[in-house]
Design an enzyme around this catalytic site. Structure first.
Site, PDB file in Angstrom:
ATOM      1  N   ALA A 160       0.848  -1.197   0.000  1.00 50.36           N
ATOM      2  CA  ALA A 160       0.000   0.000   0.000  1.00 50.36           C
ATOM      3  C   ALA A 160       0.885   1.251   0.000  1.00 50.36           C
ATOM      4  CB  ALA A 160      -0.887  -0.022   1.242  1.00 50.36           C
ATOM      5  N   LYS A 185       4.869  -5.943  -6.133  1.00 51.88           N
ATOM      6  CA  LYS A 185       4.034  -4.992  -6.879  1.00 51.88           C
ATOM      7  C   LYS A 185       3.708  -3.876  -5.891  1.00 51.88           C
ATOM      8  CE  LYS A 185       0.396  -3.550  -7.701  1.00 51.88           C
ATOM      9  NZ  LYS A 185       0.074  -2.120  -7.453  1.00 51.88           N
ATOM     10  N   THR A 243      -9.606  -3.085   2.591  1.00 48.30           N
ATOM     11  CA  THR A 243     -10.437  -4.284   2.678  1.00 48.30           C
ATOM     12  C   THR A 243     -11.057  -4.584   1.316  1.00 48.30           C
ATOM     13  OG1 THR A 243     -10.812  -4.030   5.025  1.00 48.30           O
ATOM     14  CG2 THR A 243     -12.523  -5.180   3.798  1.00 48.30           C
ATOM     15  N   GLU A 263      -3.361  -8.166   4.889  1.00 55.75           N
ATOM     16  CA  GLU A 263      -3.150  -7.096   5.883  1.00 55.75           C
ATOM     17  C   GLU A 263      -3.990  -5.918   5.418  1.00 55.75           C
ATOM     18  OE1 GLU A 263      -1.451  -7.323   8.615  1.00 55.75           O
ATOM     19  OE2 GLU A 263      -0.263  -9.119   8.292  1.00 55.75           O
ATOM     20  N   CYS A 297      -2.572   2.177   9.034  1.00 55.92           N
ATOM     21  CA  CYS A 297      -3.617   1.171   9.213  1.00 55.92           C
ATOM     22  C   CYS A 297      -3.984   1.072  10.689  1.00 55.92           C
ATOM     23  CB  CYS A 297      -3.175  -0.171   8.671  1.00 55.92           C
ATOM     24  SG  CYS A 297      -1.570  -0.679   9.290  1.00 55.92           S
TER      25      CYS A 297
HETATM   26  P1  NAD Z   1      -5.331   0.011  -1.895  1.00 53.34           P
HETATM   27  O1  NAD Z   1      -6.195  -1.132  -1.507  1.00 53.34           O
HETATM   28  O2  NAD Z   1      -5.926   1.066  -2.746  1.00 53.34           O
HETATM   29  O3  NAD Z   1      -4.041  -0.527  -2.694  1.00 53.34           O
HETATM   30  C1  NAD Z   1      -3.129  -1.413  -2.091  1.00 53.34           C
HETATM   31  C2  NAD Z   1      -2.399  -2.212  -3.159  1.00 53.34           C
HETATM   32  O4  NAD Z   1      -3.288  -3.159  -3.749  1.00 53.34           O
HETATM   33  C3  NAD Z   1      -1.860  -1.385  -4.326  1.00 53.34           C
HETATM   34  O5  NAD Z   1      -0.582  -1.860  -4.673  1.00 53.34           O
HETATM   35  C4  NAD Z   1      -2.872  -1.643  -5.424  1.00 53.34           C
HETATM   36  O6  NAD Z   1      -2.359  -1.468  -6.728  1.00 53.34           O
HETATM   37  C5  NAD Z   1      -3.217  -3.091  -5.166  1.00 53.34           C
HETATM   38  N1  NAD Z   1      -4.510  -3.555  -5.670  1.00 53.34           N
HETATM   39  C6  NAD Z   1      -5.696  -2.904  -5.636  1.00 53.34           C
HETATM   40  N2  NAD Z   1      -6.673  -3.691  -6.111  1.00 53.34           N
HETATM   41  C7  NAD Z   1      -6.098  -4.874  -6.429  1.00 53.34           C
HETATM   42  C8  NAD Z   1      -6.603  -6.105  -6.968  1.00 53.34           C
HETATM   43  N3  NAD Z   1      -7.891  -6.278  -7.259  1.00 53.34           N
HETATM   44  N4  NAD Z   1      -5.725  -7.120  -7.148  1.00 53.34           N
HETATM   45  C9  NAD Z   1      -4.425  -6.981  -6.851  1.00 53.34           C
HETATM   46  N5  NAD Z   1      -3.892  -5.830  -6.363  1.00 53.34           N
HETATM   47  C10 NAD Z   1      -4.726  -4.794  -6.151  1.00 53.34           C
HETATM   48  O7  NAD Z   1      -4.755   0.638  -0.542  1.00 53.34           O
HETATM   49  P2  NAD Z   1      -3.955   2.007  -0.295  1.00 53.34           P
HETATM   50  O8  NAD Z   1      -4.885   3.165  -0.482  1.00 53.34           O
HETATM   51  O9  NAD Z   1      -2.669   1.990  -1.037  1.00 53.34           O
HETATM   52  O10 NAD Z   1      -3.569   1.871   1.257  1.00 53.34           O
HETATM   53  C11 NAD Z   1      -4.412   2.208   2.318  1.00 53.34           C
HETATM   54  C12 NAD Z   1      -5.115   0.993   2.881  1.00 53.34           C
HETATM   55  O11 NAD Z   1      -4.151  -0.011   3.242  1.00 53.34           O
HETATM   56  C13 NAD Z   1      -5.873   1.302   4.157  1.00 53.34           C
HETATM   57  O12 NAD Z   1      -7.101   0.615   4.134  1.00 53.34           O
HETATM   58  C14 NAD Z   1      -4.967   0.759   5.261  1.00 53.34           C
HETATM   59  O13 NAD Z   1      -5.612   0.445   6.454  1.00 53.34           O
HETATM   60  C15 NAD Z   1      -4.403  -0.443   4.589  1.00 53.34           C
HETATM   61  N6  NAD Z   1      -3.142  -0.874   5.207  1.00 53.34           N
HETATM   62  C16 NAD Z   1      -3.155  -2.004   5.989  1.00 53.34           C
HETATM   63  C17 NAD Z   1      -1.998  -2.410   6.634  1.00 53.34           C
HETATM   64  C18 NAD Z   1      -2.002  -3.635   7.519  1.00 53.34           C
HETATM   65  O14 NAD Z   1      -0.923  -4.135   7.805  1.00 53.34           O
HETATM   66  N7  NAD Z   1      -3.141  -4.138   7.967  1.00 53.34           N
HETATM   67  C19 NAD Z   1      -0.805  -1.693   6.472  1.00 53.34           C
HETATM   68  C20 NAD Z   1      -0.824  -0.556   5.660  1.00 53.34           C
HETATM   69  C21 NAD Z   1      -2.007  -0.168   5.022  1.00 53.34           C
END
Ligand code: NAD
Length: 510
Positions: A160, A185, A243, A263, A297
């Site tokens: 993320a 990625k 999520t 995560e 997060c």
């Molecule tokens: P996001 O879900 O928009 O993107 C995260 C990653 O997933 C990116 O690399 C994106 O390109 C990829 N992605 C999106 N859709 C996908 C799919 N269908 N298949 C494969 N890859 C896909 O999240 P963001 O805006 O970058 O980050 C913020 C979010 O991440 C918040 O919800 C935060 O809570 C969460 N987060 C969780 C943790 C944890 O450890 N629990 C840590 C950091 C961030």
């Protein structure tokens, strides 16, 4: 020779740092992905999206490297991670600064992110001499039963924007000592820090004589992520993000019987009890709720304050919210930098409107520092007094919004605490041992992380990190999280001359 002075503009400084970290200028000179610094909104790089066939090719290269790497003894694999940690130590200032420029974290948090990478490398180096399996009592005479842990293969890592490099390192450091290869990625919002990290890794890999292609970087958006998720040569996919993303990724990996480490989003709460030390609460809440501009997060998003201390605590929190310095994260004294982009600002404003409609009283939340760039979005963190845990409170809005609610019954507040779909991190502020222990007990917090007298954010790498329910159930980082990057074989060895069967079964043939 004296070093060239650091340039003034953010774009020029970004290019200067990337060059120092070994990233060729052509890698960020043109391409479909436009990278803007949230500090000013200005363009700081253009990066090419990998062509559609590249993910498959990268997985192929990683798999070939894995076939050699798995045969290298684990402590020798640890030597690669040790050398990578040395690269990070040598370049901590530059990489930390790049995190600040690309993501907008304040300077100490940018550096802290790189320190976290160094810490997990140290952890993984130690682990490389401690990968162990159990020996288990067997019911059969002259037999021995044990388990052996083997590398699993290629680990896919999707990260993320908000921890653009640390999250990759939590996964990669463990996977590499486990004997796996990796394909990364990164978020399409943060390709520059990924390019820099990859350059540092390549330098370490060269020094260590590691097989070529052991850790691959593929830059792209959702389509690249999906190609990684669907590749049958990737037995484990670790995906960090929203999520909504996890809902897509989890079932796709499961459909091909792969394993996923998810995560995902959090909606972390704190409970303030009558006996709490309010000085400590104010400091703990300020960091957990406003730090990283609410874009962790584990950010504190819900605060339950006991009736008896509400009027003493909430005015102090409002004061801290009103006085915290918002601005350019490079400036000394600034504690709250920008939101990642305009969409994030709009999502925050829409959440605040919904909170008002549900009876909330909003303090702060408005745009701040509009002098710093038309495309940059700074906000004063919002403290919202809510009469109830309304629907909007049950959502994760990735921005600095803290919903504050009153409580009077411990049973009720525990139910409210757990009454959201997410289950990442949690905390209680109390001097009452009974309350603290109940919060940590089976009837207490339902989260993967539960703290006493500290906020829910700012975890150390030594513990397993992750959460339950819609947070996805994955665990990364410390403790025995390494097991998720390996496969387990149970072995039974017969060193006798008879063949007794388990459970008393007889099967004698002539
Ligand atoms: P996001 O879900 O928009 O993107 C995260 C990653 O997933 C990116 O690399 C994106 O390109 C990829 N992605 C999106 N859709 C996908 C799919 N269908 N298949 C494969 N890859 C896909 O999240 P963001 O805006 O970058 O980050 C913020 C979010 O991440 C918040 O919800 C935060 O809570 C969460 N987060 C969780 C943790 C944890 O450890 N629990 C840590 C950091 C961030």
């Amino acid at each position: 020779m004296t070093a060239a002075p650091r340039p003034d503009s953010i774009a020029a400084e970004t290019a200067y740092i990337l060059a120092r970290l070994g990233v060729p200028a052509a890698a960020f000179a043109e391409g479909a992905i436009t990278v803007r610094s949230p500090i000013s909104g200005e363009v700081i790089g253009r990066v090419a999206e990998a062509p559609a066939a590249e993910m498959s090719a990268a997985v192929g290269r990683a798999h070939a490297a894995y076939l050699a790497w798995r045969k290298v003894p684990a402590p020798k694999r640890g030597e690669l991670v040790r050398l990578f940690g040395e690269e990070l130590r040598a370049h901590k200032t530059d990489l930390g600064r790049l995190v600040t420029l690309e993501v907008g974290k304040i300077v100490s948090e940018g550096l802290g992110e790189v320190q976290e990478m160094i810490d997990i490398c140290d952890f993984a180096v130690g682990l490389s001499r401690q990968l162990y399996g159990l020996t288990i009592a067997t019911e059969r005479p002259s037999h021995r039963m044990m388990e052996t842990w083997h590398p699993v293969g290629v680990v896919g890592i999707i990260s993320a924007f908000n921890f653009p490099v640390a999250v990759w390192s939590w996964n990669a450091a463990l996977a590499l000592v486990a004997g796996d290869a990796c394909v990364w990625k990164p978020s399409e919002k943060t390709p520059l820090t990924a390019l820099a990290t990859q350059a540092l890794f390549e330098a370490a890999a060269k020094k260590a004589g590691a097989p070529e292609g052991l850790s691959q970087l593929v830059i792209g958006g959702r389509a690249a992520g999906e190609a990684l998720v669907d590749d049958p040569r990737v037995p484990v996919v670790s995906a960090t993000g929203s999520t909504a993303m996890g809902r897509q990724v989890g079932p796709r990996v499961a459909a091909r019987f792969g394993r996923s480490i998810l995560e995902l989003g959090g909606n972390n709460a704190g409970i303030v009890c009558p006996s709490a030390d309010l000085d400590l609460v104010v400091r703990g809440v300020a960091f957990a709720a406003m730090g990283t501009a609410g874009q962790r997060c584990t950010t504190l998003r819900r605060l339950f304050v006991h009736d008896s201390v509400y009027d003493a605590l909430v005015p102090r929190l409002k004061k801290a919210y009103g006085s915290v310095k918002v601005g350019d994260p490079r400036e000394a004294g600034v504690l709250v930098g920008p939101l990642i982009d305009i969409r994030s600002f709009e999502a925050m404003q829409s959440a605040l409107d919904r909170a008002r409609a549900a009876g909330g009283t909003v303090h702060g939340g408005e745009r701040a520092r509009d002098d710093l760039g038309a495309d940059a979005r700074y906000v004063r963190p919002a403290l919202v007094e809510m009469p109830t845990q309304a629907e909007i409170v049950c959502h994760e809005t990735f921005a600095p919004i803290l919903y504050v609610m009153r409580w009077s019954s411990f049973e009720d507040v525990l139910a409210l605490h757990n009454g959201v779909p997410q289950g990442l991190s949690s905390s209680i502020f109390t001097r009452d041992l009974g309350e603290a222990e109940r919060f940590l007990s089976v009837e207490g917090s339902d989260c993967g992380i539960a703290n006493v007298n500290i906020g829910p954010s700012g975890a150390e790498i030594g513990g397993a990190f992750g959460g339950e329910k819609e947070t996805g159930g994955g665990r990364e980082s410390g403790s025995d999280a390494w097991k998720a990057y390996m496969r387990r074989a149970t072995n039974t060895i017969n060193y006798g001359r008879d063949l007794p069967l388990a459970q008393g079964v007889t099967f004698d043939v002539e």
